[in-house]
Scaffold this active site. Structure first.
Site, PDB file in Angstrom:
ATOM      1  N   LYS A  57       5.114   9.667   8.275  1.00 57.94           N
ATOM      2  CA  LYS A  57       4.929   9.201   9.659  1.00 57.94           C
ATOM      3  C   LYS A  57       6.001   9.746  10.621  1.00 57.94           C
ATOM      4  O   LYS A  57       5.930  10.909  10.996  1.00 57.94           O
ATOM      5  CB  LYS A  57       4.842   7.679   9.681  1.00 57.94           C
ATOM      6  CG  LYS A  57       3.661   7.199   8.774  1.00 57.94           C
ATOM      7  CD  LYS A  57       3.188   5.826   9.110  1.00 57.94           C
ATOM      8  CE  LYS A  57       2.216   5.286   8.104  1.00 57.94           C
ATOM      9  NZ  LYS A  57       0.823   5.387   8.477  1.00 57.94           N
TER      10      LYS A  57
ATOM     11  N   ASP B 235       9.455   2.952  -0.833  1.00 56.87           N
ATOM     12  CA  ASP B 235       8.464   3.627   0.005  1.00 56.87           C
ATOM     13  C   ASP B 235       8.796   3.284   1.455  1.00 56.87           C
ATOM     14  O   ASP B 235       8.487   2.200   1.939  1.00 56.87           O
ATOM     15  CB  ASP B 235       7.060   3.146  -0.389  1.00 56.87           C
ATOM     16  CG  ASP B 235       5.988   3.728   0.517  1.00 56.87           C
ATOM     17  OD1 ASP B 235       6.339   4.383   1.519  1.00 56.87           O
ATOM     18  OD2 ASP B 235       4.790   3.514   0.224  1.00 56.87           O
TER      19      ASP B 235
ATOM     20  N   TYR C 184       0.859  -1.181   0.000  1.00 53.01           N
ATOM     21  CA  TYR C 184       0.000   0.000   0.000  1.00 53.01           C
ATOM     22  C   TYR C 184       0.893   1.228   0.000  1.00 53.01           C
ATOM     23  O   TYR C 184       1.831   1.308   0.788  1.00 53.01           O
ATOM     24  CB  TYR C 184      -0.887  -0.023   1.251  1.00 53.01           C
ATOM     25  CG  TYR C 184      -1.793   1.172   1.408  1.00 53.01           C
ATOM     26  CD1 TYR C 184      -2.958   1.286   0.649  1.00 53.01           C
ATOM     27  CD2 TYR C 184      -1.508   2.180   2.322  1.00 53.01           C
ATOM     28  CE1 TYR C 184      -3.795   2.379   0.798  1.00 53.01           C
ATOM     29  CE2 TYR C 184      -2.349   3.270   2.484  1.00 53.01           C
ATOM     30  CZ  TYR C 184      -3.491   3.370   1.718  1.00 53.01           C
ATOM     31  OH  TYR C 184      -4.324   4.456   1.867  1.00 53.01           O
TER      32      TYR C 184
HETATM   33  N1  HOZ Z   1      -3.052   3.851   6.123  1.00 56.11           N
HETATM   34  C1  HOZ Z   1      -2.914   3.648   7.533  1.00 56.11           C
HETATM   35  C2  HOZ Z   1      -2.547   2.266   7.860  1.00 56.11           C
HETATM   36  N2  HOZ Z   1      -1.508   1.673   7.140  1.00 56.11           N
HETATM   37  C3  HOZ Z   1      -4.168   3.979   8.272  1.00 56.11           C
HETATM   38  C4  HOZ Z   1      -4.249   5.400   8.547  1.00 56.11           C
HETATM   39  C5  HOZ Z   1      -5.354   5.784   9.528  1.00 56.11           C
HETATM   40  O1  HOZ Z   1      -6.419   5.224   9.549  1.00 56.11           O
HETATM   41  O2  HOZ Z   1      -5.107   6.705  10.284  1.00 56.11           O
END
Ligand code: HOZ
Length: 426
Positions: free
Chosen positions: A266, A238, A143
């Protein structure tokens, strides 16, 4: 779910789709409803009903120091008094850029954005412009945020909700995204052989965390580097999740690979909205205003976000930080493994630095198919019981749990007590 969280959800669903601003938060895969959070400090998070939990989500990765670290908070309070956004360059951006480039020697230049999605989306545009090619290659279950051409066989919330190929992505666009099988170089070679001059880049998570944590097998990342070089495509790592989680310098330092472009997010924002992409000068100088590839953002390099990033990275560089993080992670994971064995519940635990996933299966998990084959119903029961016992885990088998510097020995003990109770008759 407590009374107040339930009341808030009832209101929220009328105002916000699903009551949440990011789908995986909705607890759809595990049942029950999301906790509405009121505050967090250190390793603990508190819901609107004032219940305390040991937090292993850590805002999905950024809170590597724990919540509301006093040094980060104090720097932020001072920064707020100087104004919250200027839409103009600041010294803070120069400082964080310098720190980032020192941490990631593969990058000569970096640009800050406001999210991981923006970072990957922009890196892909740049790769296409630089190579003059339209197609991209990613891996099933990886992802890279929710940009259109990356929502094809995507992991994370998309996998959790069963929409790995999202409606709304034009077929004309999706056809430019090839998917290979993670840890399977033959599947990558096959795609390049079919389209030797059409693939602009391979994008891969440093250590995937969005089909749950999966580790690259020996030679996989080197193999990607060799194949991309052979065919004149770029390699984009990534490292939005893995960036400062596997070590200070990310998966590329651990696996000694020199990617063309890297995406970050992050941790680099210390819990504020920051993403970044960077890489070789010749590629980065194609970006506007130096070159013609357009990319922009009003809040990019925001002074408050830069401040949180700088303070977080400073603290991460302190001696012993990663030793402590990894020891805590090991204590949690070894403990869970032992308890599972005694309980006769088959699990495989994949660990990447301070990220881990407990997979409910008796087989190793090397790719998305393996992850999909896990006992998802058992995961859901485990999640619900852990929550009842005061431990807040990611509500999906296809996500990573995160350990922070604030997790203590007492937290580990409490967590393992909860695991023992949760595994009984699971
Ligand atoms: N895309 C995030 C997990 N891999 C989730 C982000 C969220 O819900 O804050």
């Amino acid at each position: 779910m407590g009374k107040i969280s339930a009341q808030l959800l009832k209101k929220a669903v009328k105002l916000i789709p699903g009551g949440v601003n990011s789908p995986v938060r909705a607890f759809k895969a595990v049942g029950g409803g999301p906790l509405f959070i009121k505050r967090a400090r250190g390793s603990k998070i508190y819901d609107a009903d004032n219940r305390e939990y040991i937090d292993y989500i850590g805002s999905w990765g950024p809170m590597i120091l724990g919540h509301a670290h006093p040094r980060v908070s104090s720097a932020l309070k001072k920064a707020i008094d100087r104004g919250t956004s200027y839409g103009a360059p600041t010294e803070l951006e120069v400082i964080l850029a310098d720190m980032t480039l020192k941490a990631f020697p593969s990058m000569d230049m970096v640009r800050f954005v406001s999210s991981g999605t923006e970072a990957t989306m922009s890196a892909i545009r740049l790769a296409r412009a630089y190579t003059g090619r339209d197609n991209i290659l990613k891996f099933e279950g990886c992802y890279h945020g929710h940009a259109d051409d990356l929502l094809v066989k995507a992991g994370s919330g998309a996998a959790t909700l069963g929409v790995p190929d999202s409606p709304g992505v034009p077929a004309d666009l999706a056809k430019h995204t090839y998917n290979a099988i993670y840890n399977d170089l033959a599947s990558v070679r096959e795609l390049f052989e079919k389209d030797p001059e059409g693939i602009a880049c391979v994008i891969v998570e440093g250590a995937p965390g969005n089909m749950g944590v999966v580790l690259p097998s020996d030679g996989f990342i080197d193999g990607l580097r060799d194949i991309t070089k052979k065919y004149g495509a770029l390699l984009i790592m990534d490292e939005v999740m893995s960036g400062f989680r596997l070590c200070y310098g990310g998966a590329q330092k651990v696996y000694t690979v020199d990617p063309d472009l890297t995406c970050l997010g992050k941790v680099i924002g210390g819990g504020l909205p920051v993403g970044a992409f960077g890489g070789k000068r010749a590629i980065m100088e194609r970006l506007a205003p130096v070159g013609p590839v357009y990319q922009a953002g009003t809040l990019s390099g925001n002074p408050i976000a830069m401040t949180a990033g700088i303070e977080t990275l400073k603290l991460l560089q302190k001696k012993g930080t990663y030793d402590k993080l990894f020891k805590t992670t090991e204590a949690v994971c070894n403990g869970i493994e032992e308890i599972a064995k005694k309980a006769g519940v088959p699990v495989k635990i994949n660990v990447a630095g301070s990220m881990f996933t407990v997979f409910f299966t008796d087989r190793p998990v090397h790719n998305y198919q393996d992850a999909k084959g896990c006992d998802l119903a058992r995961f859901a029961r485990y999640f619900t019981r852990m929550l009842k016992n005061g431990v807040y885990l990611p509500p999906s088998q296809f996500e990573a749990a995160f350990v922070s510097m604030a997790h203590t020995g007492a937290d580990v003990e409490k967590t393992l007590e909860a695991v023992k109770k949760s595994f009984r008759g699971l």
